[in-house]
Enzyme design. Structure first.
Site, mmCIF file in Angstrom:
data_model
loop_
_atom_site.group_PDB
_atom_site.id
_atom_site.type_symbol
_atom_site.label_atom_id
_atom_site.label_comp_id
_atom_site.label_asym_id
_atom_site.label_seq_id
_atom_site.Cartn_x
_atom_site.Cartn_y
_atom_site.Cartn_z
ATOM 1 N N GLU A 104 -9.594 5.666 -10.136
ATOM 2 C CA GLU A 104 -8.213 5.184 -10.059
ATOM 3 C C GLU A 104 -8.254 3.661 -10.161
ATOM 4 O O GLU A 104 -8.976 3.013 -9.400
ATOM 5 C CB GLU A 104 -7.575 5.585 -8.725
ATOM 6 C CG GLU A 104 -7.210 7.051 -8.619
ATOM 7 C CD GLU A 104 -6.572 7.407 -7.277
ATOM 8 O OE1 GLU A 104 -5.618 8.188 -7.266
ATOM 9 O OE2 GLU A 104 -7.038 6.913 -6.222
ATOM 10 N N VAL A 105 -7.486 3.105 -11.087
ATOM 11 C CA VAL A 105 -7.385 1.654 -11.211
ATOM 12 C C VAL A 105 -6.012 1.244 -10.690
ATOM 13 O O VAL A 105 -4.996 1.832 -11.060
ATOM 14 C CB VAL A 105 -7.593 1.222 -12.682
ATOM 15 C CG1 VAL A 105 -7.083 -0.192 -12.922
ATOM 16 C CG2 VAL A 105 -9.074 1.306 -13.041
#
Ligand code: 3HC
Length: 706
Positions: free
Chosen positions: A461-462
């Site tokens: 997840e960014v």
């Protein structure tokens, strides 16, 4: 531009397949038509005595049949016909009057391998990019251009089923050992060796010696042995798929049918089953996931973002389990300098060893040579100072989950990093925006939330903040992708996406425990639903203390509906932290998971009573998750339902054949979910109250997907 080009050299037609403008070769309708024409021309040409066949693509031979064509199919009969057409072409290759040699470099998959199997002889390059396999099962279909017939005839039913039923790809060396490939060569001499083989075959036929040893002969060579092979394979498929995936059983049937009734009958059955499977809901879902994953690969994460900045050196702060995992994975996947920093040298050394273990594992599994191993290990270095950070374009911090500590690390990093470097935090519980408050250049601060263990978990997840610059996003996304991760960009909100929707699911599992449901019953119900492991096993794997902390963060942010039941706290107090502590809900000895530890019942203050039916367990757990997922989508936590579904599938194994939680919700219908949630809320409490998002969706009959 022509798809096939050839020239004749001393009696051998050297053919190259290169679909113009496409990244890989696929067997589309057009390719099929042109292949017929090419074969007819080569047959007519009396100068041609043999054919050597290559791909013009750098790392791809043929990626299989054109999956885009499957999506257009409207009926099982059309799909069956498509398979029949494919079989006819492959048959034309198999019965071609002049020997054809396939010179294989790069991915040779599905229909691509089926084509190669129909050739008289196969030469492949011993290169990591050369992979041969039949991945059809992963798309919910089966090899239907003769793969279920030719592969078992070539290498025996046992070895063929091993590949077909798992949708596996093998490296060329293994394919050679199995007998799929006849000759293994370095890429530089592929052409030369393949052409020489073609010339040889034009003069004298080739007799292939069957591999597989004594056991192979015993099991594949007689009807009783074969019966045993099929019995075992079926048992294994059922154990693995819980009956949720029809394709492996269909493939088993196609292979069995062909071996007992002959090639023609086998092909007929293969095409028939392909027709049924292609139109099935499971296959549609799996194909959607294939395309969604490919789309994500091209997504830079922010509209109009500039391309990612090049990262030649990574710095990692915090050499614990996560930090070492990030360092080791970077070295293995990207092969760049990694500098590890921690407070004291003892910890740094431990982290370096753990990172090195990941490189060692590649050597043990013969994925790299000793030379390559030495080269990769040399990329790892560490210190208790920030020395070496001056050359890093990206730093990832994985220190203790405390805001003040993370802010301190950020300040120290900014003092030594080059001006343009990106600072990423691997926090799972602290808002990135809060960490960035300590920054002099918040546009270069971002979250990169890896999952544990880093080397194995496929999702990243960014998390940009409102201040993060688009190129910081693309750099984090691009780097994640180089690590081999599927990357989704999510909003800087508590729990981000994955932990946010897992929260109510885990809490509900704990509620069930407290009402006397046995851990193994809960786990069994969810594994049957399609998860790789159940929620209680997941708690043990993640660490019960870690899950408890994540639960508290969600509760602080979202209040009562996310309140974790006291179940976890009681276990943590007892030192039961899960697998890492050697005791959790389950017992562990020598790293092996045993049965449920009866000592948990007095800690939880319950007696197992078996009072809740499986269907209710599944309903409570999944509906709690869907309710929260709809809420999070409405709040913009994910950019699209596609990202939400892919995140859940790759993040914690939401059953792929259900397409992800949002597709599952669409299938269920928001109105039905609304009604069921209301009933659950009346009976069990307000935590089940339908979210506004569900209310709206039910009212307007809206869906996540068209
Ligand atoms: N059909 C249609 N498009 C395909 C394709 C296929 N079989 N294989 C790859 N592509 C497309 C991708 O969608 C992507 O398109 P885009 O650039 O427009 O997004 C492009 O090719 C490049 O693919 P990747 O981004 O995945 O490139 P990689 O280099 O990372 O991987 C690959 C290449 C290993 C070939 C990977 O694409 C792959 O695994 N493809 C699927 C292979 C497969 O499942 N084959 C079986 C097909 S079914 C079949 O053959 C049935 C037969 O038995 C009758």
């Amino acid at each position: 531009m022509a798809i096939f080009a050839w020239e004749v050299k001393d009696g051998v037609a050297v053919v190259t397949l290169d679909t113009p403008g496409a990244p890989v070769n696929v067997i589309s309708r057009t390719v099929k038509e042109e292949m017929y024409e090419m074969l007819a021309a080569l047959e007519r040409d009396t100068d041609v005595k043999a054919v050597a066949f290559f791909s013009g693509k750098p790392d791809n031979f043929i990626a299989g049949a054109d999956i885009e064509e499957f999506v257009q199919l409207k009926s099982a009969a059309d799909a069956e016909q498509l398979a029949r057409d494919g079989q006819a072409l492959i048959d034309r290759v198999a019965t071609f009057t002049k020997p054809i040699v396939a010179g294989i470099h790069g991915s040779c998959l599905g229909g691509g391998l089926e084509f190669a199997l129909a050739c008289r002889y196969r030469v492949a390059t011993d290169h990591p990019k050369t992979q041969l396999g039949l991945p059809e099962i992963q798309l919910g279909i089966l090899p239907a251009a003769g793969g279920c017939q030719r592969l078992p005839r070539l290498i025996g039913a046992r070895a063929a089923l091993d590949i077909i039923l798992a949708g596996k790809s093998e490296r060329a060396a293994k394919a050679f050992r199995l007998g799929i490939v006849d000759e293994l060569v370095p890429p530089s001499i592929l052409q030369e060796i393949s052409i020489a083989a073609a010339r040889r075959l034009a003069q004298a036929p080739f007799r292939r010696r069957r591999k597989g040893g004594f056991l192979g002969l015993l099991l594949d060579g007689n009807p009783i042995g074969r019966l045993l092979v099929f019995y075992m394979a079926r048992k294994q498929v059922l154990a693995q798929t819980k009956g949720n995936y029809p394709a492996p059983l269909a493939a088993l049937e196609a292979v069995r049918h062909g071996l007992s009734r002959g090639m023609r009958e086998g092909l007929r059955r293969e095409a028939q089953l392909f027709g049924q499977l292609t139109l099935s809901d499971v296959s549609r879902k799996l194909v959607q996931i294939f395309f969604a994953t490919r789309e994500l690969k091209k997504d830079l994460g922010a509209p109009g973002a500039p391309p990612p900045a090049e990262v030649h050196r990574l710095a990692v702060v915090g050499s614990g389990f996560m930090g070492a995992g990030i360092a080791g994975t970077t070295v293995v996947q990207v092969g760049i300098d990694v500098r590890l920093k921690d407070a004291d040298l003892g910890r740094v050394a431990k982290g370096l060893l753990a990172a090195r273990d990941l490189v060692n594992e590649r050597l043990t599994r013969r994925r790299i040579t000793k030379f390559e191993h030495a080269r990769l290990v040399a990329f790892l270095s560490g210190s208790d100072q920030y020395t070496g950070f001056g050359g890093a374009e990206l730093v990832i911090e994985a220190v203790f989950e405390e805001l003040a500590v993370k802010q301190q690390v950020l300040r120290e990093c900014e003092a030594v990093l080059p001006a343009g470097a990106v600072f990423a935090s691997n926090t799972s519980t602290i808002p990135i925006g809060r960490i960035a408050e300590a920054s002099r250049r918040p546009e270069q601060v971002i979250g990169m939330h890896f999952f544990s263990p880093v080397a194995r978990m496929p999702l990243l997840e960014v998390i940009p903040t409102a201040a993060t610059a688009p190129q910081t996003v693309s750099t984090a996304v691009g780097f994640g992708r180089r690590l081999g991760k599927t990357v989704i960009v999510v909003k800087d909100a508590p729990g981000f996406w994955v932990n946010r929707i897992l929260g109510p699911y885990m809490n509900e599992a704990a509620q069930l425990l407290l009402s006397g449901v046995r851990p193994e019953e809960i786990d069994r119900a969810m594994v049957q639903f399609g998860f790789p492991v159940g929620p209680i096993t997941l708690l043990d794997e993640v660490g019960i203390d870690v899950a408890q902390h994540a639960g508290e963060v969600l509760q602080a942010a979202f209040g009562e509906r996310m309140t974790p039941p006291a179940a976890l706290a009681a276990l943590v107090k007892d030192g039961r932290l899960g697998r890492k502590a050697g005791k959790g809900f389950y017992q562990y000895s020598n790293g092996k998971k045993g049965g449920v530890d009866p000592a948990i019942y007095p800690l939880l203050g319950v007696q197992p009573n078996g009072g809740i039916p499986t269907a209710e367990i599944v309903q409570r757990l999944t509906y709690a998750m869907l309710n929260e997922a709809a809420r999070a989508v409405a709040e913009g936590v994910v950019r699209s339902p596609r990202d939400g579904d892919i995140g859940a599938i790759y993040g914690f194994g939401f059953p792929p054949f259900r397409g992800g939680p949002l597709r599952y919700l669409d299938d269920l219908g928001a109105d039905r979910l609304f009604a069921e949630l209301q009933r659950l809320a009346e009976r069990l409490g307000p935590r089940f109250a339908p979210s506004e998002a569900i209310v709206d969706q039910a009212r307007s009959r809206a869906r996540f997907y068209p």
